[in-house]
Design a protein around this motif. Structure first.
Motif, PDB file in Angstrom:
ATOM      1  N   LYS A 590       0.812  -1.212   0.000  1.00  0.00           N
ATOM      2  CA  LYS A 590       0.000   0.000   0.000  1.00  0.00           C
ATOM      3  C   LYS A 590       0.852   1.271   0.000  1.00  0.00           C
ATOM      4  O   LYS A 590       0.404   2.320  -0.448  1.00  0.00           O
ATOM      5  CB  LYS A 590      -0.903   0.011   1.239  1.00  0.00           C
ATOM      6  N   LEU A 591       2.093   1.167   0.499  1.00  0.00           N
ATOM      7  CA  LEU A 591       2.910   2.367   0.677  1.00  0.00           C
ATOM      8  C   LEU A 591       3.833   2.660  -0.500  1.00  0.00           C
ATOM      9  O   LEU A 591       4.158   3.814  -0.773  1.00  0.00           O
ATOM     10  CB  LEU A 591       3.743   2.239   1.959  1.00  0.00           C
ATOM     11  N   ILE A 592       4.292   1.607  -1.202  1.00  0.00           N
ATOM     12  CA  ILE A 592       5.243   1.815  -2.301  1.00  0.00           C
ATOM     13  C   ILE A 592       4.487   2.240  -3.549  1.00  0.00           C
ATOM     14  O   ILE A 592       3.443   1.671  -3.906  1.00  0.00           O
ATOM     15  CB  ILE A 592       6.056   0.533  -2.563  1.00  0.00           C
ATOM     16  N   ASP A 593       5.017   3.252  -4.217  1.00  0.00           N
ATOM     17  CA  ASP A 593       4.400   3.728  -5.460  1.00  0.00           C
ATOM     18  C   ASP A 593       4.625   2.725  -6.584  1.00  0.00           C
ATOM     19  O   ASP A 593       5.672   2.069  -6.661  1.00  0.00           O
ATOM     20  CB  ASP A 593       4.998   5.075  -5.862  1.00  0.00           C
ATOM     21  N   ARG A 594       3.645   2.624  -7.486  1.00  0.00           N
ATOM     22  CA  ARG A 594       3.787   1.732  -8.649  1.00  0.00           C
ATOM     23  C   ARG A 594       4.840   2.278  -9.597  1.00  0.00           C
ATOM     24  O   ARG A 594       5.013   3.481  -9.771  1.00  0.00           O
ATOM     25  CB  ARG A 594       2.444   1.607  -9.370  1.00  0.00           C
ATOM     26  N   GLN A 595       5.561   1.345 -10.228  1.00  0.00           N
ATOM     27  CA  GLN A 595       6.610   1.698 -11.176  1.00  0.00           C
ATOM     28  C   GLN A 595       6.185   1.251 -12.576  1.00  0.00           C
ATOM     29  O   GLN A 595       5.081   0.743 -12.789  1.00  0.00           O
ATOM     30  CB  GLN A 595       7.919   1.013 -10.773  1.00  0.00           C
ATOM     31  N   PHE A 597       7.405  -1.235 -13.933  1.00  0.00           N
ATOM     32  CA  PHE A 597       7.638  -2.676 -13.976  1.00  0.00           C
ATOM     33  C   PHE A 597       7.020  -3.293 -12.719  1.00  0.00           C
ATOM     34  O   PHE A 597       6.753  -2.606 -11.732  1.00  0.00           O
ATOM     35  CB  PHE A 597       9.142  -2.982 -14.035  1.00  0.00           C
ATOM     36  N   ASP A 598       6.799  -4.619 -12.772  1.00  0.00           N
ATOM     37  CA  ASP A 598       6.240  -5.324 -11.618  1.00  0.00           C
ATOM     38  C   ASP A 598       7.232  -5.306 -10.457  1.00  0.00           C
ATOM     39  O   ASP A 598       8.452  -5.420 -10.653  1.00  0.00           O
ATOM     40  CB  ASP A 598       5.928  -6.791 -11.974  1.00  0.00           C
ATOM     41  N   ILE A 599       6.703  -5.173  -9.229  1.00  0.00           N
ATOM     42  CA  ILE A 599       7.529  -5.207  -8.014  1.00  0.00           C
ATOM     43  C   ILE A 599       7.072  -6.390  -7.168  1.00  0.00           C
ATOM     44  O   ILE A 599       5.903  -6.473  -6.776  1.00  0.00           O
ATOM     45  CB  ILE A 599       7.416  -3.905  -7.204  1.00  0.00           C
ATOM     46  N   THR A 600       7.997  -7.295  -6.914  1.00  0.00           N
ATOM     47  CA  THR A 600       7.710  -8.456  -6.062  1.00  0.00           C
ATOM     48  C   THR A 600       8.162  -8.135  -4.633  1.00  0.00           C
ATOM     49  O   THR A 600       9.332  -7.828  -4.411  1.00  0.00           O
ATOM     50  CB  THR A 600       8.441  -9.697  -6.573  1.00  0.00           C
ATOM     51  N   ALA A 617       2.660  -3.428 -12.595  1.00  0.00           N
ATOM     52  CA  ALA A 617       3.291  -2.279 -13.234  1.00  0.00           C
ATOM     53  C   ALA A 617       2.250  -1.365 -13.866  1.00  0.00           C
ATOM     54  O   ALA A 617       1.138  -1.779 -14.194  1.00  0.00           O
ATOM     55  CB  ALA A 617       4.274  -2.757 -14.296  1.00  0.00           C
ATOM     56  N   MET A 618       2.642  -0.106 -13.997  1.00  0.00           N
ATOM     57  CA  MET A 618       1.829   0.806 -14.806  1.00  0.00           C
ATOM     58  C   MET A 618       2.114   0.479 -16.277  1.00  0.00           C
ATOM     59  O   MET A 618       3.270   0.318 -16.662  1.00  0.00           O
ATOM     60  CB  MET A 618       2.207   2.257 -14.494  1.00  0.00           C
ATOM     61  N   ARG A 619       1.069   0.401 -17.086  1.00  0.00           N
ATOM     62  CA  ARG A 619       1.240  -0.031 -18.481  1.00  0.00           C
ATOM     63  C   ARG A 619       0.684   1.022 -19.432  1.00  0.00           C
ATOM     64  O   ARG A 619      -0.382   1.579 -19.204  1.00  0.00           O
ATOM     65  CB  ARG A 619       0.518  -1.355 -18.722  1.00  0.00           C
ATOM     66  N   LYS A 620       1.459   1.250 -20.485  1.00  0.00           N
ATOM     67  CA  LYS A 620       0.993   2.118 -21.555  1.00  0.00           C
ATOM     68  C   LYS A 620       0.173   1.295 -22.540  1.00  0.00           C
ATOM     69  O   LYS A 620       0.491   0.143 -22.834  1.00  0.00           O
ATOM     70  CB  LYS A 620       2.200   2.719 -22.281  1.00  0.00           C
ATOM     71  N   LYS A 649      12.889  -4.260 -15.090  1.00  0.00           N
ATOM     72  CA  LYS A 649      12.883  -4.877 -13.768  1.00  0.00           C
ATOM     73  C   LYS A 649      14.299  -5.253 -13.338  1.00  0.00           C
ATOM     74  O   LYS A 649      14.637  -5.199 -12.154  1.00  0.00           O
ATOM     75  CB  LYS A 649      11.984  -6.118 -13.795  1.00  0.00           C
ATOM     76  N   ARG A 650      15.154  -5.625 -14.325  1.00  0.00           N
ATOM     77  CA  ARG A 650      16.518  -6.030 -13.991  1.00  0.00           C
ATOM     78  C   ARG A 650      17.371  -4.825 -13.571  1.00  0.00           C
ATOM     79  O   ARG A 650      18.215  -4.926 -12.696  1.00  0.00           O
ATOM     80  CB  ARG A 650      17.170  -6.733 -15.187  1.00  0.00           C
ATOM     81  N   ILE A 651      17.154  -3.688 -14.208  1.00  0.00           N
ATOM     82  CA  ILE A 651      18.026  -2.530 -13.952  1.00  0.00           C
ATOM     83  C   ILE A 651      17.312  -1.437 -13.154  1.00  0.00           C
ATOM     84  O   ILE A 651      17.956  -0.502 -12.680  1.00  0.00           O
ATOM     85  CB  ILE A 651      18.543  -1.930 -15.276  1.00  0.00           C
ATOM     86  N   GLY A 652      16.017  -1.553 -12.962  1.00  0.00           N
ATOM     87  CA  GLY A 652      15.270  -0.507 -12.269  1.00  0.00           C
ATOM     88  C   GLY A 652      15.445  -0.589 -10.757  1.00  0.00           C
ATOM     89  O   GLY A 652      15.684  -1.652 -10.195  1.00  0.00           O
ATOM     90  N   SER A 653      15.342   0.540 -10.067  1.00  0.00           N
ATOM     91  CA  SER A 653      15.422   0.586  -8.607  1.00  0.00           C
ATOM     92  C   SER A 653      14.066   1.015  -8.051  1.00  0.00           C
ATOM     93  O   SER A 653      13.365   1.825  -8.639  1.00  0.00           O
ATOM     94  CB  SER A 653      16.507   1.564  -8.160  1.00  0.00           C
ATOM     95  N   VAL A 654      13.751   0.466  -6.892  1.00  0.00           N
ATOM     96  CA  VAL A 654      12.472   0.755  -6.244  1.00  0.00           C
ATOM     97  C   VAL A 654      12.694   1.836  -5.191  1.00  0.00           C
ATOM     98  O   VAL A 654      13.519   1.675  -4.289  1.00  0.00           O
ATOM     99  CB  VAL A 654      11.885  -0.507  -5.584  1.00  0.00           C
ATOM    100  N   ASP A 655      11.964   2.929  -5.300  1.00  0.00           N
ATOM    101  CA  ASP A 655      12.055   4.005  -4.310  1.00  0.00           C
ATOM    102  C   ASP A 655      11.100   3.709  -3.160  1.00  0.00           C
ATOM    103  O   ASP A 655       9.907   3.482  -3.370  1.00  0.00           O
ATOM    104  CB  ASP A 655      11.692   5.353  -4.950  1.00  0.00           C
ATOM    105  N   ILE A 656      11.653   3.713  -1.942  1.00  0.00           N
ATOM    106  CA  ILE A 656      10.850   3.437  -0.749  1.00  0.00           C
ATOM    107  C   ILE A 656      10.571   4.761  -0.034  1.00  0.00           C
ATOM    108  O   ILE A 656      11.506   5.453   0.381  1.00  0.00           O
ATOM    109  CB  ILE A 656      11.584   2.488   0.209  1.00  0.00           C
ATOM    110  N   PRO A 657       9.325   5.175   0.089  1.00  0.00           N
ATOM    111  CA  PRO A 657       9.033   6.453   0.747  1.00  0.00           C
ATOM    112  C   PRO A 657       9.342   6.399   2.242  1.00  0.00           C
ATOM    113  O   PRO A 657       9.332   5.332   2.866  1.00  0.00           O
ATOM    114  CB  PRO A 657       7.526   6.639   0.501  1.00  0.00           C
ATOM    115  N   GLN A 658       9.633   7.581   2.810  1.00  0.00           N
ATOM    116  CA  GLN A 658       9.974   7.664   4.232  1.00  0.00           C
ATOM    117  C   GLN A 658       8.825   7.174   5.109  1.00  0.00           C
ATOM    118  O   GLN A 658       9.035   6.599   6.170  1.00  0.00           O
ATOM    119  CB  GLN A 658      10.321   9.113   4.582  1.00  0.00           C
TER     120      GLN A 658
END
Length: 668
Positions: A590-595, A597-600, A617-620, A649-658
Motif C-alpha cells: 500500500k505504501l510503495i508507489d507503482r513503477q 515494472f512489476d515489483i515483487t 506495473a503501470m502499463r501504456k 525490472k533487472r536494472i530498475g530501482s524501487v524508491d521506498i518512501p519515508q
C-alpha cells in the motif's frame, strides 16, 4: 534661547535621584496573593539583586541550603507545583510568562510532558522551629535549589541524575488517581539514593479527590506516615504555604566541606551558540570562582572559568559558587565530547578523588538514523553531536546501509525517548531523517561457541556460513497498576506477549498491582497503547530491565524484486514470523508507489519465503494506435512491451518512501 533653558530646568526638576529609583525597585511588592507582604518585599529585592549579579552567596553556608527534587507520575502536577513555588518565593511573577515555566523545549510544550530536568534557585525566609514569627523580615534566608524532573518511564535516567544533586524529594501524588506505576518507580529511585521523602497529595480541589484513600496507599506501599503527607492544590494555591517550611525543616542540608579542595559533579550540559558548552554542576566541596583553572577527571583537560552563577530562574552570573550550591559554569568547552555527564571537576592545582558519578545509561531500543537526502550527512552529524550534548543518554555509532547510505545507529532508553529525539532533531536543527525499524539488543551463539551481540539485524548477514545454535533476548520486569475490573483482559494481553506473571496483589478495594516478566521486544512498540485501550486509559505502566532469556528467534528479511532491504530487516520470534511477514508485505504494497515494472515484495526467513505480494506495473496502452488489422500485429506490440518490462525490472530501482519506515514501526 530663554524658552529652551526654562524647558531644560523644568525637565531636570522632574527627574528623581537614582538612589530613589533604586529604593523603589528594591522594595517593589510583587502582587502575589500566595505570599505575605514582607515575603514579597524580600523576594522582589533578592530577584532584583540576583539579576544585577550582586547577590552575595557567601551568606548561605551549607546549613542554610536545601537541594530538593519534585518526582511524580505523568500528569500529577509536578510542573504546576514548581510554578507555584517559584511564584511563592518571588523568583518569577505570578501571571507573567508561560505556564509550566521550567518546560522550555518546544517538544515539551506540544506534548505536555517534561523531557529535561530543569533547575531553579529560590530564596525564602523561614524561622526553623517556629513559623509564627511576627516579622519574617528578621527570619534567616535559605537558598533552595529546585529540580523539576520528567515523569515518563523512558526518562528515568534524567530523574536518577537529578536525585544525585539532592538531599530530599517531594513525592507528588494525584489525590484522585492515587499511586501510579511511575510513582512506585520514582519512590524506589529516591529511597535507594537515601533521600528524605516528603509526600505531597496534590489536586485536592478536584471533585473526585480522596486524600484519605491516597494516604492509606502511601502507608501500605511505601510505609510512609500518613500524618507527614501535605495536602495541596497547585492550581488554586491551597496548602502551598506548608511546602517550603516542610522542605527546610525535614530535608537535611548538604554535607560538604567548605575548606576542602574543590570537587564538583557535572549534572548536565547543553550547547549555546555564543558561550559554547554550559555545564550544570553541584559543588560538593570547596568553592569555585570566576577565573579559576579547573580540570576534568574524565578527560584530564584543563579550562579557565569564564562565567559562573545560578539559575534564578535563568542564567544569573554571581562570580562564585560555594559548597552545597547548584549552578552553571561556562569554561570555554567547544567540543560536545568534553562535557561528560557524571564527571568530576576540580581545581587544576589539586589532586582529588573523583566522585561516584552515575551508572551508565542502559539502552533498551536501537534504531538507524539516515539523512533523507544523502548529501545532508554532515549536517545530520553536526545536529546529532549538538543534541547528544544536551541528552547524554543517547548512544551514537556510525553505520552504512546498502539501501540508505551512510547514517547512524542510535541507542535510546525507550520508544518515546526515540520519538522525542527525532522531533527535536527536526524542530531545533531542521534535520530531515529516515528512521529504521526499532530493535533491541540480542545475543546469538553459533555452533562453534562464539557469541555476538546484535543491535542491527543486518549484522547477521556477515556470518552466512555459521549455524546459529542459541539465541537470547532482553527481558524486563513490568509493573502494571489497573482498576480491578480489567484484570482478566490484562492477563490475556500479557500472555499473548509471552509474559510470565510474578506478582498479583490489590492496593485497595478498587485497584490491582501486577508484575510480569516480559520480553523487551514485545513492549517497545504498541504494548502501552494496547494497555491504555483495554483499560479505557486508567492503566499505568512502568518497567525496569532484567536478565537475558533464551528464546527461539529468527531473522526476517524483506526483499524487493529478490534484493534484500537491510534497513527493513527485523528479528522476531519464530512463532510470530509468518504473521509479522504477512503484515509487512501487505503494508508495503500500500505504501510503495507503482513503477513501470512489476515489483515483487517478499518476507523471507533465510531462503524460505513466508509471505509474498506483487505490485503490478503501470502499463501504456500500446494497442491504441491499432484500428483493426491483423491480430499478429497486436501480439507483436504486446511481446515487445513485455520484453521491455523485463529489462526495466533487472536494472530498475524501487524508491521506498519515508512513510513506509514509520508505518512499519507499528507492525514489527
Amino acid at each position: 534661547m530663554a524658552a529652551l533653558m526654562r524647558a531644560s530646568r523644568e525637565a531636570r526638576s522632574k527627574l528623581r535621584p537614582l538612589s530613589s529609583i533604586s529604593r523603589r525597585i528594591a522594595t517593589y511588592h510583587d502582587p502575589d496573593p500566595l505570599a505575605s507582604g514582607k515575603d514579597r518585599s524580600f523576594c522582589s529585592q533578592s530577584r532584583h539583586n540576583c539579576r544585577e549579579g550582586v547577590v552575595d552567596l557567601s551568606q548561605y553556608p551549607p546549613e542554610r541550603i536545601r537541594n530538593f527534587s519534585i518526582i511524580a507520575h505523568v500528569d500529577h502536577g509536578k510542573s504546576t507545583l514548581a510554578d507555584r513555588l517559584l511564584e511563592l518565593t518571588g523568583t518569577i511573577k505570578r501571571g507573567h510568562g508561560q505556564p509550566q515555566y521550567l518546560d522550555k523545549l518546544q517538544v515539551e510544550r506540544e506534548r505536555g510532558i517534561t523531557v529535561k530536568a530543569q533547575t531553579a534557585t529560590m530564596f525564602h525566609r523561614h524561622t526553623v522551629g517556629g513559623t509564627n514569627s511576627s516579622d519574617k523580615q528578621d527570619s534567616p534566608s535559605f537558598l533552595l535549589n529546585l529540580i523539576d524532573t520528567p515523569g515518563h518511564v523512558d526518562f528515568s535516567y534524567e530523574v536518577s541524575r537529578s536525585l544525585a544533586a539532592c538531599q530530599g524529594a517531594l513525592l507528588v501524588v494525584d489525590a484522585a488517581q492515587g499511586v501510579q506505576a511511575q510513582t512506585v518507580a520514582n519512590f524506589h529511585l529516591a529511597f535507594e539514593s537515601n533521600l528524605t521523602i516528603i509526600p505531597v497529595i496534590n489536586k485536592i480541589d478536584q471533585p473526585t479527590a480522596d486524600p484519605e484513600r491516597v494516604k492509606s496507599q502511601l502507608k501500605s506501599l511505601f510505609d510512609l506516615d500518613p500524618e507527614d503527607a501535605l495536602l495541596t492544590s497547585a492550581k488554586t494555591g491551597k496548602g502551598l504555604d506548608q511546602v517550603l517550611p516542610a522542605v527546610i525543616e525535614r530535608i537535611p542540608s548538604p554535607d560538604g566541606k567548605r575548606d576542602s579542595p574543590l570537587r564538583m559533579l557535572l549534572l548536565d550540559s547543553y550547547y549555546d551558540e555564543y558561550k559554547g558548552v554550559i555545564c550544570h554542576v553541584a559543588v560538593v566541596d570547596g568553592a569555585l570562582r570566576k577565573g579559576d583553572k579547573i580540570g576534568s577527571a574524565a578527560t584530564s583537560q584543563t579550562y579557565e572559568v569564564l562565567d559562573v552563577g545560578i539559575m534564578h530562574p535563568e542564567l544569573t552570573s554571581t562570580g562564585v559558587l560555594f559548597t552545597g550550591q547548584v549552578g552553571y559554569v561556562v569554561s570555554g568547552m567547544r567540543s560536545t565530547k568534553e562535557a561528560r555527564v557524571g564527571d568530576t571537576l576540580y581545581h587544576a592545582k589539586f589532586t582529588v578523588d573523583p566522585l561516584p558519578g552515575f551508572k551508565p545509561a542502559k539502552h533498551m531500543v536501537f534504531s538507524g538514523l539516515y539523512p533523507a537526502d544523502g548529501s545532508d550527512f554532515d549536517a545530520l552529524n553536526h545536529a546529532i553531536e549538538r543534541l547528544t550534548c544536551n541528552d547524554a543518554s543517547v548512544s551514537v555509532m556510525k553505520e552504512t546501509s546498502t539501501a540508505l547510505g551512510m547514517g547512524f545507529r542510535c541507542g535510546f532508553l525507550g520508544l518515546l525517548h526515540m520519538d522525542v529525539f527525532h522531533q527535536r532533531l527536526e524542530q531545533e536543527y531542521g534535520a530531515r531523517v529516515i528512521s529504521t525499524i526499532p530493535t533491541v539488543p540480542y545475543i546469538f551463539e553459533y555452533a562453534d561457541g562464539s557469541k555476538i551481540q546484535v543491535q542491527n539485524p543486518a549484522a547477521l548477514a556477515s556470518n552466512p556460513g555459521k549455524r546459529v545454535a542459541a539465541c537470547w533476548e532482553p527481558s524486563v520486569i513490568a509493573t502494571i497498576i489497573i482498576p480491578s475490573e480489567y484484570v482478566g483482559p490484562i492477563i490475556t494481553l500479557c500472555s499473548e506477549r509471552r509474559g510470565e506473571q510474578l506478582e498479583y496483589s490489590f492496593i485497595d478495594s478498587q485497584r490491582a498491582l501486577m508484575k510480569y516478566r516480559l520480553p523487551l521486544r514485545e513492549i517497545i512498540v504498541d504494548f502501552y497503547n494496547e494497555l491504555k485501550s483495554i483499560t479505557s486509559g486508567y492503566a499505568t505502566f512502568d518497567y525496569e530491565d532484567s536478565e537475558y532469556q533464551k528464546s527461539d528467534l529468527v531473522k526476517l528479511d524483506v526483499l524487493l524484486n529478490g534484493q534484500p532491504v537491510d534497513a527493513m530487516a527485523t528479528i522476531v520470534h519464530s512463532l510470530k514470523a509468518q504473521r509479522v511477514g504477512r503484515e509487512l508485505v501487505d503494508k508495503l504494497k500500500k505504501l510503495i508507489d507503482r513503477q513501470m515494472f512489476d515489483i515483487t515484495i517478499q518476507a523471507a526467513i533465510g531462503s524460505k519465503v513466508v509471505a509474498r505480494e506483487t505490485l503490478s506495473a503501470m502499463r501504456k496502452n500500446v494497442l491504441a494506435k491499432c484500428y483493426g488489422g491483423d491480430v499478429t500485429r497486436k501480439k507483436k506490440l504486446l511481446e515487445k512491451q513485455k520484453e521491455g518490462k523485463k529489462r526495466m525490472k533487472r536494472i530498475g530501482s524501487v524508491d521506498i518512501p519515508q512513510e513506509a519506515f514509520h508505518e512499519l514501526f507499528k507492525i514489527s
